[in-house]
Write an enzyme that holds these catalytic residues in place. Structure first.
Site, PDB file in Angstrom:
ATOM      1  N   GLY A 162       0.822  -1.150  -0.033  1.00  0.00           N
ATOM      2  CA  GLY A 162       0.031   0.019  -0.214  1.00  0.00           C
ATOM      3  C   GLY A 162       0.843   1.218   0.104  1.00  0.00           C
ATOM      4  N   ASP A 221       0.025  -0.475  13.139  1.00  0.00           N
ATOM      5  CA  ASP A 221       0.396  -1.668  12.681  1.00  0.00           C
ATOM      6  C   ASP A 221       0.748  -2.660  13.752  1.00  0.00           C
ATOM      7  OD1 ASP A 221      -0.037  -0.918  10.060  1.00  0.00           O
ATOM      8  OD2 ASP A 221       2.218  -0.019   9.786  1.00  0.00           O
ATOM      9  N   ARG A 227       1.538  -9.461   8.848  1.00  0.00           N
ATOM     10  CA  ARG A 227       1.571  -9.132  10.238  1.00  0.00           C
ATOM     11  C   ARG A 227       0.836 -10.411  11.160  1.00  0.00           C
ATOM     12  NH1 ARG A 227       4.726  -5.048  10.699  1.00  0.00           N
ATOM     13  NH2 ARG A 227       4.699  -3.416   9.383  1.00  0.00           N
TER      14      ARG A 227
HETATM   15  O1  SPQ Z   1       2.342  -0.676   2.749  1.00  0.00           O
HETATM   16  P1  SPQ Z   1       1.264  -1.030   3.691  1.00  0.00           P
HETATM   17  O2  SPQ Z   1       0.952  -2.597   2.860  1.00  0.00           O
HETATM   18  O3  SPQ Z   1      -0.057  -0.435   3.794  1.00  0.00           O
HETATM   19  O4  SPQ Z   1       1.717  -1.526   5.146  1.00  0.00           O
HETATM   20  C1  SPQ Z   1       1.131  -1.411   6.343  1.00  0.00           C
HETATM   21  C2  SPQ Z   1       1.930  -2.638   7.230  1.00  0.00           C
HETATM   22  O5  SPQ Z   1       1.273  -3.085   8.108  1.00  0.00           O
HETATM   23  O6  SPQ Z   1       3.035  -2.700   7.169  1.00  0.00           O
HETATM   24  C3  SPQ Z   1      -0.314  -1.526   6.543  1.00  0.00           C
HETATM   25  F1  SPQ Z   1      -0.790  -2.344   6.293  1.00  0.00           F
HETATM   26  O7  SPQ Z   1       1.749  -0.220   6.850  1.00  0.00           O
HETATM   27  C4  SPQ Z   1       1.391   1.180   6.598  1.00  0.00           C
HETATM   28  C5  SPQ Z   1       0.755   1.760   7.901  1.00  0.00           C
HETATM   29  O8  SPQ Z   1      -0.305   1.075   8.277  1.00  0.00           O
HETATM   30  C6  SPQ Z   1       2.639   1.846   6.344  1.00  0.00           C
HETATM   31  C7  SPQ Z   1       2.642   3.216   6.254  1.00  0.00           C
HETATM   32  C8  SPQ Z   1       3.743   4.237   5.674  1.00  0.00           C
HETATM   33  O9  SPQ Z   1       4.855   3.892   5.617  1.00  0.00           O
HETATM   34  O10 SPQ Z   1       3.346   5.435   5.539  1.00  0.00           O
HETATM   35  C9  SPQ Z   1       1.580   3.918   7.071  1.00  0.00           C
HETATM   36  C10 SPQ Z   1       0.239   3.208   7.425  1.00  0.00           C
HETATM   37  O11 SPQ Z   1      -0.755   3.226   6.601  1.00  0.00           O
HETATM   38  P2  SPQ Z   1      -1.849   4.394   6.455  1.00  0.00           P
HETATM   39  O12 SPQ Z   1      -2.846   3.936   5.981  1.00  0.00           O
HETATM   40  O13 SPQ Z   1      -2.240   4.639   8.135  1.00  0.00           O
HETATM   41  O14 SPQ Z   1      -1.206   5.612   5.909  1.00  0.00           O
END
Ligand code: SPQ
Length: 427
Positions: free
Chosen positions: A92, A312, A385
């Site tokens: 993401g 997370d 996770r």
């Molecule tokens: O990259 P991804 O898949 O979204 O990874 C996650 C994780 O658990 O490793 C979420 F599923 O982390 C995100 C986190 O939840 C990483 C992130 C960042 O590096 O900016 C921010 C968070 O997401 P969000 O949606 O709150 O911006």
């Protein structure tokens, strides 16, 4: 995969791999800067490798030699149209941050990901980036990947109040604002991880932050840097919890990132009565050594501004709560539903099938503590996770076996997870 069970001793010291959020951003900033960037201790997890490959596909030279990543930055205007669709894998962070970067490019791209990423909403970035002048759309009204993006060299600055707490959306908008002509104002719903802001300063850029309000003046130029990535507190979280709930445990974690926008889990451990020591604090690198020991824990309430500081870690915190005296309530965490899986439902299902007592709610979970665990078959559904949380829960299982399906998902963020587990078991 058959997991290790019935562990009555956990000892030792480990260095968790580099922070995933900082690793992604080091590749992005290094690519957009002018001159060379060197990155030390980067995480070589699949998510970061996806970001690295995407920038190679966009014409950036990135070398991985002798443990150092060297990036020949192409500058803000130097990315090239890729010859094929960009593969964001499971990440993401990659698709959302890179959407912000490419919003200012003068070419078109297609961005896609795996099954899990293809179910995650992208409207949170497509909506504001469209307001700035990019043409970007996906599937269904939530704009699921694949995304089609046509950037614009004439991005309009934006004044945007985020409807959700999201570092990914904030970061995408900062990357776009750096390419717009004029002043953008981005207002957070809650303060989220601030690595993009910190690293922008490190790369010679500037923005101002007043509480939840971020002001960015565009366009800007960045300069290549040396980046040293600290250990990932989100990976350390699995050992913190293991060290608190496995009998006869003492676990030391060296060089863990302690940026205060990420340390919510440390606050929760203290509130629950966990034995936690923080030593060797390096205020410049924002890292420290964390030491935990088997503890008597009590339930707590987790919500509000704390949530983005541990979002997370909530799956592993849920496991922690199953071993505490009393009830733990997690609320204001509806964002968990749109992670790699619906982490409210999947965490509750996985732990309940091992003997926990967790009721999922619309925005979190109610967890009754002091559960005993038994064997079960668990599926990660491709969520790293969930896989690591199950592996730690399995350590407490006295009877039966724990079989984990799709365990390879763990490579997303922690390829050496099982090696580190072995070293603590035999420590
Ligand atoms: O990259 P991804 O898949 O979204 O990874 C996650 C994780 O658990 O490793 C979420 F599923 O982390 C995100 C986190 O939840 C990483 C992130 C960042 O590096 O900016 C921010 C968070 O997401 P969000 O949606 O709150 O911006």
């Amino acid at each position: 995969m058959r997991l290790k069970t019935n562990i009555s001793h956990l000892q030792g010291s480990i260095r968790v791999p580099g922070d995933k959020s900082i690793s992604h951003r080091s590749i992005i900033f290094g690519s957009l800067a002018e001159g060379e960037t060197q990155v030390y201790d980067i995480l070589r997890g699949e998510d970061v490798l996806s970001t690295m490959q995407v920038f190679r596909d966009l014409g950036v030279e990135i070398e991985d030699k002798d443990g150092i990543i060297t990036i020949q930055g192409v500058g803000m205007d130097g990315l090239k149209a890729p010859k094929k669709p960009l593969d964001m894998g499971n990440s993401g962070t990659s698709i959302r941050l890179i959407s912000g970067v490419l919003a200012g490019a003068d070419f078109e791209v297609e961005m896609f990901g795996d099954d899990s990423l293809s179910k995650r909403p992208m409207d949170r970035v497509t909506l504001p980036l469209t307001k700035m002048g990019a043409k970007i759309s996906g599937q269904t009204e939530r704009n699921l990947p694949p995304l089609h993006l046509k950037g614009s060299k004439n991005l309009t600055p934006i004044h945007y109040e985020l409807p959700i707490a999201s570092a990914q959306v904030k970061s995408a908008l900062i990357f776009a604002a750096l390419q717009a002509h004029g002043q953008s104002i981005i207002v957070e719903k809650e303060c989220t991880r601030n690595h993009t802001e910190d690293m922008l300063h490190q790369f010679g850029g500037h923005l101002s932050v007043e509480g939840k309000k971020i002001t960015v003046q565009g366009p800007q130029k960045l300069t290549g840097q040396k980046v040293v990535v600290p250990g990932d507190i989100s990976s350390a979280a699995f050992w913190l919890v293991a060290g608190l709930i496995v009998p006869n445990a003492r676990v030391e974690l060296k060089n863990v990132g302690i940026n205060e926008t990420r340390t919510g889990i440390l606050d929760v451990i203290r509130t629950m009565g966990g034995k936690l020591e923080i030593t060797d604090i390096d205020p410049i690198a924002k890292s420290a050594t964390l030491i935990v020991e088997t503890s008597d824990l009590k339930g707590t309430e987790i919500g509000g501004a704390l949530i983005p500081r541990l979002i997370d870690e909530l799956p592993i915190i849920a496991l922690l709560a199953t071993q505490a005296e009393g009830v733990t309530v997690i609320k204001d965490a509806e964002e968990l539903k749109v992670k790699e899986t619906d982490r409210i439902q999947v965490v509750a299902d996985a732990l309940n099938s091992m003997g926990a007592d967790i009721s999922p709610t619309a925005d979190g979970m109610i967890i009754n503590g002091k559960s005993s665990f038994h064997g079960a078959k668990i599926n990660t559904f491709g969520d790293h996770r969930i896989g690591m949380m199950t592996a730690i829960a399995a350590l407490l299982v006295k009877d039966g076996e724990v079989d984990l399906n799709r365990a390879e998902a763990i490579n997303t963020s922690y390829p050496s997870f099982f090696d580190d587990l072995e070293s603590l078991i035999h420590g």
